[in-house]
Design a protein around this motif. Structure first.
Motif, PDB file in Angstrom:
ATOM      1  N   VAL A 107       0.848  -1.186   0.000  1.00  0.00           N
ATOM      2  CA  VAL A 107       0.000   0.000   0.000  1.00  0.00           C
ATOM      3  C   VAL A 107       0.886   1.238   0.000  1.00  0.00           C
ATOM      4  N   SER A 108       0.657   2.098  -0.966  1.00  0.00           N
ATOM      5  CA  SER A 108       1.370   3.380  -1.025  1.00  0.00           C
ATOM      6  C   SER A 108       0.337   4.477  -1.221  1.00  0.00           C
ATOM      7  N   ALA A 109       0.802   5.706  -1.339  1.00  0.00           N
ATOM      8  CA  ALA A 109      -0.095   6.842  -1.516  1.00  0.00           C
ATOM      9  C   ALA A 109       0.301   7.606  -2.763  1.00  0.00           C
ATOM     10  N   SER A 110      -0.681   7.914  -3.612  1.00  0.00           N
ATOM     11  CA  SER A 110      -0.408   8.710  -4.802  1.00  0.00           C
ATOM     12  C   SER A 110       0.188  10.042  -4.379  1.00  0.00           C
ATOM     13  N   GLY A 111       1.287  10.419  -5.020  1.00  0.00           N
ATOM     14  CA  GLY A 111       1.970  11.650  -4.635  1.00  0.00           C
ATOM     15  C   GLY A 111       2.889  11.474  -3.449  1.00  0.00           C
ATOM     16  N   GLY A 112       2.905  10.283  -2.832  1.00  0.00           N
ATOM     17  CA  GLY A 112       3.842   9.997  -1.756  1.00  0.00           C
ATOM     18  C   GLY A 112       3.401  10.399  -0.379  1.00  0.00           C
ATOM     19  N   GLY A 113       2.208  11.025  -0.242  1.00  0.00           N
ATOM     20  CA  GLY A 113       1.822  11.466   1.083  1.00  0.00           C
ATOM     21  C   GLY A 113       0.344  11.726   1.227  1.00  0.00           C
ATOM     22  N   ILE A 114      -0.023  12.209   2.434  1.00  0.00           N
ATOM     23  CA  ILE A 114      -1.415  12.479   2.789  1.00  0.00           C
ATOM     24  C   ILE A 114      -1.482  13.915   3.286  1.00  0.00           C
ATOM     25  N   SER A 115      -2.381  14.713   2.709  1.00  0.00           N
ATOM     26  CA  SER A 115      -2.424  16.149   2.992  1.00  0.00           C
ATOM     27  C   SER A 115      -3.752  16.543   3.608  1.00  0.00           C
ATOM     28  N   THR A 116      -3.712  17.585   4.454  1.00  0.00           N
ATOM     29  CA  THR A 116      -4.947  18.147   5.003  1.00  0.00           C
ATOM     30  C   THR A 116      -4.966  19.649   4.760  1.00  0.00           C
ATOM     31  N   ALA A 117      -6.167  20.194   4.896  1.00  0.00           N
ATOM     32  CA  ALA A 117      -6.345  21.635   4.752  1.00  0.00           C
ATOM     33  C   ALA A 117      -5.941  22.341   6.045  1.00  0.00           C
ATOM     34  N   ALA A 159      -0.966  -2.694  -4.593  1.00  0.00           N
ATOM     35  CA  ALA A 159      -0.360  -3.594  -5.577  1.00  0.00           C
ATOM     36  C   ALA A 159      -0.022  -4.920  -4.906  1.00  0.00           C
ATOM     37  N   TYR A 160      -0.430  -6.037  -5.531  1.00  0.00           N
ATOM     38  CA  TYR A 160      -0.017  -7.352  -5.034  1.00  0.00           C
ATOM     39  C   TYR A 160       1.470  -7.555  -5.312  1.00  0.00           C
ATOM     40  N   LEU A 161       2.164  -8.079  -4.323  1.00  0.00           N
ATOM     41  CA  LEU A 161       3.567  -8.427  -4.512  1.00  0.00           C
ATOM     42  C   LEU A 161       3.658  -9.794  -5.190  1.00  0.00           C
ATOM     43  N   ALA A 205      -1.544   7.909  13.521  1.00  0.00           N
ATOM     44  CA  ALA A 205      -0.839   8.792  12.600  1.00  0.00           C
ATOM     45  C   ALA A 205      -1.652  10.070  12.486  1.00  0.00           C
ATOM     46  N   ILE A 206      -1.044  11.182  12.803  1.00  0.00           N
ATOM     47  CA  ILE A 206      -1.736  12.473  12.775  1.00  0.00           C
ATOM     48  C   ILE A 206      -1.162  13.307  11.638  1.00  0.00           C
ATOM     49  N   VAL A 207      -2.048  13.818  10.798  1.00  0.00           N
ATOM     50  CA  VAL A 207      -1.649  14.743   9.749  1.00  0.00           C
ATOM     51  C   VAL A 207      -1.962  16.146  10.255  1.00  0.00           C
ATOM     52  N   ALA A 208      -0.928  16.933  10.504  1.00  0.00           N
ATOM     53  CA  ALA A 208      -1.114  18.273  11.048  1.00  0.00           C
ATOM     54  C   ALA A 208      -1.785  19.173  10.018  1.00  0.00           C
ATOM     55  N   PRO A 209      -2.527  20.185  10.449  1.00  0.00           N
ATOM     56  CA  PRO A 209      -3.229  21.049   9.504  1.00  0.00           C
ATOM     57  C   PRO A 209      -2.277  21.738   8.536  1.00  0.00           C
ATOM     58  N   GLY A 210      -2.658  21.722   7.271  1.00  0.00           N
ATOM     59  CA  GLY A 210      -1.878  22.405   6.248  1.00  0.00           C
ATOM     60  C   GLY A 210      -0.584  21.729   5.884  1.00  0.00           C
ATOM     61  N   THR A 211      -0.441  20.434   6.226  1.00  0.00           N
ATOM     62  CA  THR A 211       0.818  19.732   5.951  1.00  0.00           C
ATOM     63  C   THR A 211       0.556  18.478   5.116  1.00  0.00           C
ATOM     64  N   THR A 212       1.654  17.904   4.648  1.00  0.00           N
ATOM     65  CA  THR A 212       1.603  16.620   3.961  1.00  0.00           C
ATOM     66  C   THR A 212       2.428  15.626   4.757  1.00  0.00           C
ATOM     67  N   LEU A 213       1.800  14.547   5.174  1.00  0.00           N
ATOM     68  CA  LEU A 213       2.490  13.511   5.920  1.00  0.00           C
ATOM     69  C   LEU A 213       3.073  12.514   4.934  1.00  0.00           C
ATOM     70  N   PRO A 214       4.402  12.349   4.878  1.00  0.00           N
ATOM     71  CA  PRO A 214       4.967  11.328   3.986  1.00  0.00           C
ATOM     72  C   PRO A 214       4.433   9.949   4.367  1.00  0.00           C
ATOM     73  N   PHE A 215       4.156   9.147   3.347  1.00  0.00           N
ATOM     74  CA  PHE A 215       3.615   7.817   3.593  1.00  0.00           C
ATOM     75  C   PHE A 215       4.542   6.793   2.963  1.00  0.00           C
ATOM     76  N   ALA A 216       5.293   6.089   3.800  1.00  0.00           N
ATOM     77  CA  ALA A 216       6.172   5.031   3.303  1.00  0.00           C
ATOM     78  C   ALA A 216       5.333   3.803   2.998  1.00  0.00           C
ATOM     79  N   PRO A 217       5.608   3.096   1.902  1.00  0.00           N
ATOM     80  CA  PRO A 217       4.806   1.920   1.554  1.00  0.00           C
ATOM     81  C   PRO A 217       4.747   0.909   2.693  1.00  0.00           C
ATOM     82  N   VAL A 218       3.576   0.287   2.830  1.00  0.00           N
ATOM     83  CA  VAL A 218       3.316  -0.684   3.887  1.00  0.00           C
ATOM     84  C   VAL A 218       2.893  -1.996   3.234  1.00  0.00           C
TER      85      VAL A 218
END
Length: 709
Positions: free
Chosen positions: A617-627, A706-708, A661-674
C-alpha cells in the motif's frame, strides 16, 4: 414568450442550479491528482484551469466561451450555447468541453452522456442531441469516438463511452454536443474522465438503436419488449425469437436491422406443443443450437402452479423443425420457497453457458443471481425423448448438491444495498479472455446494464457497467440483455468483441403511472464491447482512478462508522447533485481524491481483496495532505481490516490505534509503503478521523494497492 423560449429558459435555469455544488467544508474543493482528470472536479471559472476548456464549434472553427459570473456558467455566442458544471446545452453552435493533454501517453476516456430530462421518445420535434469526441493534434482533427458519425441521445436516453487513445503533449480531446435538429430538451449531462496508465477491462462503442416502435409493430410485438431476444444464425443472416406474454414472435434480419421480415407472431398455444399439459405461461429467453441443428429453448415460466413449482419457474422446450414449433419438455428450476403470486420472487432467467460438459443456467433466488447445472449429454438425450433430466443448484457451500426444483440456491453475484442484478439477461464464455460473462439489468441506483466476469461459471466478481447514470433517481430501466458474438453466433461463446443488446424503457411505470407502455417499452439497442486483457492484469489498483458512484464497482466501497476503535462500518449514500458520497452527518464526505470526516463519524474508502496474497500500500503523490484554517487540528488516519465474516472485528493494521498517525493542519504527511497480508474477501479501510474537531479537515489521500509477486 413563445414556447421554444420558455423551454430553453427553463433548461438554462436547471443547468445553472446543477452547477452549484456544495463545497467540502472549510476548504477549497480539492483538485484532481495528476494522471486522473475529472471534469466534475476540475471545472473552473477561469480559462484553461485543470486542463479543461469551454468551447463552441460553429462548423468551421472552435472559439472560447465567456464566463458569466452571475449565471455561474460559460456562454457562447448563441443565446443557449452554454456549459456549466452540471451539464451543457447546444444551440446553433455545438457546446464543446475541451481537455488538453499535459504530457504524452495512452489515456482511457470514460463518461456517460445522459439526457436526464424525460421527453416523449417518439416525438419528432424533440429529437435529442448528437455527441462525439474529437482529438486535435496541431491542425489535424480526428474523430476518436464513436465509430459511427455520432452517438444519438434521445430525450431521456443515456450512453456510456470507454475508449483509449494516444496523445502527445498539447493534444486536445473535444467533447461535442450537437443540437441534432431542434434545441428542445437538449440539456445534457456529461462528466468526462481521462486517466493515464489505466487500461480498462473493456471499451465501448456507441449505443445503436436497432428496433424502435415501428419495427416492433412490423413484426407483431404490439405491447412491449418483454424478454431477451434470441439470435439463431441461418443462411448468412439470422432468425430472431421473442416471447411477449402469451405470444411468440419469430422474425428475420441482420444484426443491425433485426426486424426486416416477420415470420410469425402467434399465440403461444399455436407454436408450443404441450403434450403433458405443463402449467404456466412460457417465455423463450435463450436458445442453444444442438449438434444436429435442433433448437433447445431455455424458458422463463410465470403463472405456474404454486403447489408444485411456485408461481415462477424455469424450464426447457425443444424444436426439431427450425423453430416453427417448440415442444414443452418440462420444468427444471424453481425456488425453494414456492411463491403463491407474481408479486415477488421473480426467478428471472434463463442465461446459459457450457463448461466441461455441463449446461450452467442462471436464475434469481432469492433476489440474487444463482446457478444450476446439468450434463449436456443428459439434457439433450432427455430432450430427444420429450422430457427433462435433473438439474442441481449450487448450494451455499459452493457445491452442486441442491435439487433444482426444491433445493436452496447459493449466490454467484453478491447484491449490494444500492444495486440489484437481474438474471433477465444473457451469459457467455470468452475464448479471448478465458473468463465467463454475465450481462443483465439493474433496478438499483443509476439503473442500467451490468457486465460481470468470472474465472468459473459459478463465481462472478462485482459487476461493471455498460450503461449507467450518475442520477440515482433516473426513472428508466434497461432489461433483457442478449450477448451475441460479432459474427452473430449465440451459443454461449464469444471472442474478444461482441454485441450486448438491451431493452430501454424511457419511463418506468413505478415512477410514472401514466406511462404508455406500447410507446415507452419498444426500444432495442445494442452496443459493441471489446474486451481488453490488460485491464484484468493491472498490477496496481488506485482508489482514486477506480472511484465510481456505485458501491462495489472495481472492488471499492465508501463507508462511515461512529468514530472509535472496533466499531463496524456501514455504507454511505451517493448524491448525483454533487457527485460525492455522503454520510450520516452533513460534512461526512468522500469523493475521488478527498475525504472529510464528520464530527461523530469517521469516513473511509474500502477495498476488498480479490485474492489472497500480500499487498503493498502506497499513496499517490507519496503522502497524505490536510487543509488548514483557524482552529484546525488536523486528522488522524489509519488502515483498518475486516474479514468477510459478519462477526469479525475491525482491527487496525497501520499504525497502532494507541499511536495514531496524525496529519497536522496544512501539511503533507509522507507515507512510506506498507506491506499487508490479505485474505480473499476481506476488506481494508482507509480511515479518516476528525482528531479533535472536524474544522478544515479536507484530506487528500489516494491509496495505491499492488499485489507483490
Amino acid at each position: 414568450m413563445n414556447r421554444r423560449f420558455r423551454m430553453l429558459a427553463l433548461v438554462a435555469c436547471a443547468l445553472m442550479l446543477l452547477q452549484i455544488l456544495r463545497p467540502i467544508p472549510a476548504a477549497a474543493a480539492v483538485e484532481a491528482l495528476p494522471d486522473d482528470y475529472q471534469y466534475a472536479i476540475g471545472f473552473a471559472e477561469t480559462k484553461n484551469t485543470n486542463e479543461w476548456s469551454y468551447l463552441q464549434w460553429d462548423g468551421t472553427a472552435y472559439s472560447e466561451m465567456d464566463w458569466k459570473p452571475l449565471e455561474h456558467r460559460w456562454r457562447g455566442s448563441c443565446e443557449f450555447c452554454i456549459i456549466a458544471r452540471g451539464g451543457m446545452h447546444p444551440d446553433v453552435n455545438d457546446a464543446v468541453i475541451g481537455w488538453t493533454a499535459p504530457r504524452a501517453g495512452t489515456v482511457t476516456v470514460r463518461g456517460t452522456i445522459d439526457s436526464r430530462d424525460y421527453g416523449d421518445p417518439a416525438r419528432q420535434d424533440i429529437d435529442g442531441v448528437r455527441a462525439f469526441v474529437r482529438q486535435r493534434s496541431g491542425s489535424t482533427l480526428t474523430k476518436v469516438w464513436p465509430s459511427e458519425p455520432y452517438q444519438e441521445i434521445r430525450p431521456g436516453f443515456m450512453a456510456q463511452h470507454i475508449f483509449q487513445t494516444t496523445v502527445a503533449a498539447g493534444d486536445q480531446l473535444l467533447f461535442h454536443v450537437n443540437k441534432n435538429g431542434t434545441t428542445y430538451n437538449d440539456s445534457t449531462s456529461w462528466f468526462p474522465r481521462i486517466s493515464y496508465g489505466h487500461p480498462p477491462k473493456f471499451t465501448l462503442d456507441q449505443a445503436e438503436l436497432v428496433m424502435g416502435p415501428d419495427d416492433f409493430e412490423h413484426i407483431g410485438i404490439n405491447d412491449a419488449l418483454d424478454g431477451s431476444v434470441s439470435v439463431v444464425p441461418k443462411n448468412g443472416s439470422f432468425d430472431f425469437y421473442h416471447s411477449s406474454g402469451n405470444r411468440l414472435q419469430k422474425f428475420h434480419g441482420d444484426l443491425r436491422h433485426p426486424a426486416q421480415t416477420p415470420v410469425y407472431h402467434d399465440p403461444a398455444s399455436v407454436r408450443f406443443t404441450n403434450l403433458n399439459q405443463f402449467d404456466g405461461t412460457w417465455w423463450i429467453e435463450n436458445i442453444y443450437r444442438t449438434p444436429e441443428g435442433h433448437l433447445l429453448a431455455f424458458c422463463h415460466i410465470e403463472n405456474a402452479n404454486p403447489a408444485t413449482s411456485g408461481w415462477w419457474a424455469g424450464g426447457l422446450a425443444y424444436s426439431t423443425d427450425d423453430g416453427e414449433h417448440f415442444q414443452i419438455l418440462g420444468k427444471t428450476i424453481a425456488a425453494e420457497v414456492k411463491q403463491q403470486t407474481g408479486a415477488n420472487g421473480n426467478i428471472g432467467g434463463m442465461p446459459f453457458v457450457v463448461k466441461d460438459g455441463y449446461f450452467y443456467v442462471y436464475f434469481t433466488e432469492p433476489g440474487v443471481p444463482s446457478v444450476a447445472r446439468a450434463p449436456v449429454d443428459e439434457v439433450l438425450d432427455a430432450a430427444r425423448r420429450g422430457t427433462v433430466s435433473q438439474w442441481m443448484k449450487i448450494d451455499r457451500n459452493g457445491g452442486f448438491t441442491s435439487d433444482g426444483m426444491n433445493g436452496t440456491g447459493g449466490w454467484v453475484v453478491q447484491a449490494g444495498e444500492t444495486n440489484d442484478y437481474s438474471t433477465h439477461g444473457d451469459a457467455a464464455y470468452s475464448t479471448y479472455l478465458g473468463k465467463y460473462l454475465m450481462a443483465g439489468g439493474s433496478g438499483g441506483a443509476g439503473r442500467g446494464v451490468f457486465l460481470a466476469f468470472g474465472d468459473d461459471p459459478a463465481h462472478f466478481e462485482t459487476p461493471n457497467w455498460l450503461l449507467n447514470s450518475d442520477a440515482v433517481n433516473k426513472p428508466t430501466l434497461s432489461p433483457y440483455e442478449t450477448i451475441v458474438n460479432l459474427d452473430g453466433s449465440d451459443n454461449g461463446e464469444v471472442g474478444r468483441e461482441f454485441y450486448v443488446y438491451f431493452g430501454y424503457y424511457f419511463v418506468w411505470p413505478r415512477d410514472e403511472p401514466t406511462t404508455d407502455i406500447s410507446k415507452e417499452f419498444r426500444w432495442l439497442y445494442r452496443q459493441k464491447v471489446t474486451l481488453n486483457a490488460a485491464g484484468f492484469d493491472r498490477s496496481t489498483v488506485s482508489l482514486g482512478t477506480d472511484y465510481t458512484g456505485k458501491h462495489g464497482e472495481n472492488g471499492l466501497d465508501y463507508v462511515q462508522r461512529f468514530n472509535g476503535p472496533g466499531m463496524r462500518y456501514f455504507k454511505m449514500d451517493w448524491s448525483d447533485q454533487d457527485l460525492r458520497w455522503h454520510g450520516a452527518e452533513q460534512f461526512a464526505l468522500v469523493d475521488s481524491v478527498g475525504m472529510h470526516p464528520g464530527n461523530s463519524y469517521d469516513v473511509a474508502r474500502a477495498w476488498r481483496a480479490p485474492r489472497t496474497g500480500t499487498v503493498r500500500v502506497s499513496a499517490s503523490g507519496g503522502g497524505i495532505s490536510t487543509a488548514n484554517g483557524s482552529g484546525a487540528d488536523g486528522v488522524r488516519i489509519a488502515i483498518n481490516r475486516e474479514t468477510s465474516s459478519l462477526r469479525s472485528p475491525v482491527v487496525t493494521v497501520w499504525p497502532a490505534w494507541d499511536s495514531p498517525a496524525i496529519v497536522a493542519p496544512g501539511t503533507t504527511l509522507p507515507f512510506a509503503p506498507v506491506d499487508i497480508p490479505v485474505t480473499k474477501g476481506e476488506w481494508l479501510y482507509f480511515n479518516v478521523n476528525k482528531n479533535g474537531n472536524n474544522g478544515y479537515d479536507t484530506t487528500v489521500w489516494v491509496p495505491q494497492i499492488a499485489y507483490l509477486p
